[in-house]
Write a protein that holds these residues in place. Sequence first.
Motif, short mmCIF file in Angstrom:
data_model
loop_
_atom_site.label_atom_id
_atom_site.label_comp_id
_atom_site.label_asym_id
_atom_site.label_seq_id
_atom_site.Cartn_x
_atom_site.Cartn_y
_atom_site.Cartn_z
N ASN A 228 0.83 -1.21 0.00
CA ASN A 228 0.00 0.00 0.00
C ASN A 228 0.86 1.25 0.00
O ASN A 228 0.55 2.23 -0.69
CB ASN A 228 -0.94 0.00 1.20
CG ASN A 228 -2.05 -1.02 1.04
OD1 ASN A 228 -2.47 -1.32 -0.06
ND2 ASN A 228 -2.52 -1.56 2.16
N ALA A 229 1.96 1.25 0.75
CA ALA A 229 2.86 2.40 0.76
C ALA A 229 3.53 2.57 -0.60
O ALA A 229 3.69 3.70 -1.08
CB ALA A 229 3.91 2.24 1.86
N GLN A 230 3.90 1.47 -1.23
CA GLN A 230 4.53 1.53 -2.56
C GLN A 230 3.55 2.05 -3.60
O GLN A 230 3.94 2.80 -4.50
CB GLN A 230 5.02 0.13 -2.97
CG GLN A 230 5.87 0.12 -4.23
CD GLN A 230 7.26 0.64 -3.98
OE1 GLN A 230 7.97 0.12 -3.13
NE2 GLN A 230 7.67 1.65 -4.69
N ALA A 231 2.29 1.68 -3.50
CA ALA A 231 1.27 2.17 -4.43
C ALA A 231 1.05 3.67 -4.26
O ALA A 231 0.79 4.38 -5.23
CB ALA A 231 -0.03 1.42 -4.24
N THR A 232 1.19 4.15 -3.03
CA THR A 232 1.00 5.57 -2.75
C THR A 232 2.20 6.38 -3.24
O THR A 232 2.02 7.45 -3.84
CB THR A 232 0.80 5.79 -1.25
OG1 THR A 232 -0.29 4.99 -0.81
CG2 THR A 232 0.51 7.24 -0.94
N ASP A 233 3.40 5.89 -3.00
CA ASP A 233 4.62 6.59 -3.40
C ASP A 233 5.56 5.62 -4.11
O ASP A 233 6.28 4.86 -3.47
CB ASP A 233 5.31 7.18 -2.17
CG ASP A 233 6.52 8.03 -2.51
OD1 ASP A 233 6.80 8.23 -3.72
OD2 ASP A 233 7.20 8.49 -1.58
N PRO A 234 5.58 5.62 -5.46
CA PRO A 234 6.40 4.66 -6.21
C PRO A 234 7.90 4.84 -6.02
O PRO A 234 8.68 3.95 -6.36
CB PRO A 234 6.02 4.91 -7.66
CG PRO A 234 4.79 5.73 -7.64
CD PRO A 234 4.75 6.42 -6.33
N ASN A 235 8.34 5.97 -5.47
CA ASN A 235 9.77 6.22 -5.30
C ASN A 235 10.34 5.61 -4.02
O ASN A 235 11.55 5.70 -3.79
CB ASN A 235 10.04 7.72 -5.33
CG ASN A 235 9.68 8.32 -6.67
OD1 ASN A 235 9.86 7.69 -7.70
ND2 ASN A 235 9.13 9.53 -6.65
N LEU A 236 9.50 5.02 -3.20
CA LEU A 236 9.98 4.40 -1.96
C LEU A 236 10.83 3.17 -2.26
O LEU A 236 10.59 2.46 -3.24
CB LEU A 236 8.81 3.98 -1.08
CG LEU A 236 8.02 5.06 -0.38
CD1 LEU A 236 6.83 4.45 0.35
CD2 LEU A 236 8.89 5.81 0.61
N THR A 237 11.81 2.93 -1.41
CA THR A 237 12.60 1.70 -1.48
C THR A 237 12.23 0.86 -0.27
O THR A 237 12.57 1.21 0.86
CB THR A 237 14.10 2.02 -1.48
OG1 THR A 237 14.38 2.90 -2.57
CG2 THR A 237 14.92 0.75 -1.60
N LEU A 238 11.52 -0.24 -0.52
CA LEU A 238 11.03 -1.09 0.56
C LEU A 238 11.64 -2.48 0.46
O LEU A 238 12.15 -2.88 -0.58
CB LEU A 238 9.50 -1.17 0.51
CG LEU A 238 8.80 0.19 0.64
CD1 LEU A 238 7.32 0.05 0.36
CD2 LEU A 238 9.02 0.76 2.03
N ASN A 239 11.58 -3.23 1.57
CA ASN A 239 12.22 -4.55 1.63
C ASN A 239 11.49 -5.62 0.85
O ASN A 239 12.12 -6.44 0.19
CB ASN A 239 12.34 -5.01 3.08
CG ASN A 239 13.25 -4.13 3.89
OD1 ASN A 239 14.07 -3.41 3.35
ND2 ASN A 239 13.10 -4.19 5.20
N THR A 240 10.17 -5.67 0.95
CA THR A 240 9.44 -6.83 0.44
C THR A 240 8.71 -6.60 -0.86
O THR A 240 8.27 -7.57 -1.48
CB THR A 240 8.43 -7.33 1.49
OG1 THR A 240 7.50 -6.29 1.77
CG2 THR A 240 9.15 -7.76 2.77
N VAL A 241 8.54 -5.37 -1.29
CA VAL A 241 7.84 -5.08 -2.55
C VAL A 241 8.61 -4.04 -3.36
O VAL A 241 9.38 -3.25 -2.81
CB VAL A 241 6.39 -4.60 -2.31
CG1 VAL A 241 5.54 -5.69 -1.70
CG2 VAL A 241 6.36 -3.35 -1.46
N THR A 242 8.37 -4.05 -4.67
CA THR A 242 8.96 -3.06 -5.56
C THR A 242 7.89 -2.61 -6.55
O THR A 242 6.85 -3.24 -6.69
CB THR A 242 10.15 -3.65 -6.35
OG1 THR A 242 9.69 -4.75 -7.12
CG2 THR A 242 11.27 -4.08 -5.43
#
Length: 144
Positions: A47-61
């Motif tokens: 959900n955070a990645q869908a809101t801000d595509p520029n985030l670098t997260l551990n489990t999703v891209t």
Amino acid sequence: MIEAAYVLPIMMVMVLLIVDLIGYVADRLVANDVMADAYQLMMNQANAQATDPNLTLNTVTCQSNKVELNSSGAETFIKDGFAGLFDGLDKSAVNVDIQKQPGESPSTYIFNAQFPSQTLFLPDAFAQSFPVKAKLIISFDLSC
């Protein structure tokens, strides 16, 4: 007296088997809790990645304007969860198999995790024969 000589050892063995069985069931419940925590983390990060595509997260891209699973990050999180909760369990003993189901939308992944059970009284051969298994199915249908 002879009956007690035969029955008492059998009763003691049965009590020890029951104690190990209770430990095995508790390990399965904790393994399912780890998988539930992984599910919550991955969905929150999706959900955070869908809101801000520029985030670098551990489990999703974000790939091709879709939220996709980062398999190595998800596998690391699950292995760390198991190794952190079970004393003496090395991360290398945890086997996590991630399969992506065919199809475009939604992106569906099946996680199968297993590790040797933690026996109390039984020999290690039983721990290898009856591993603790947990399964998780997760789907993403989010654009980013």
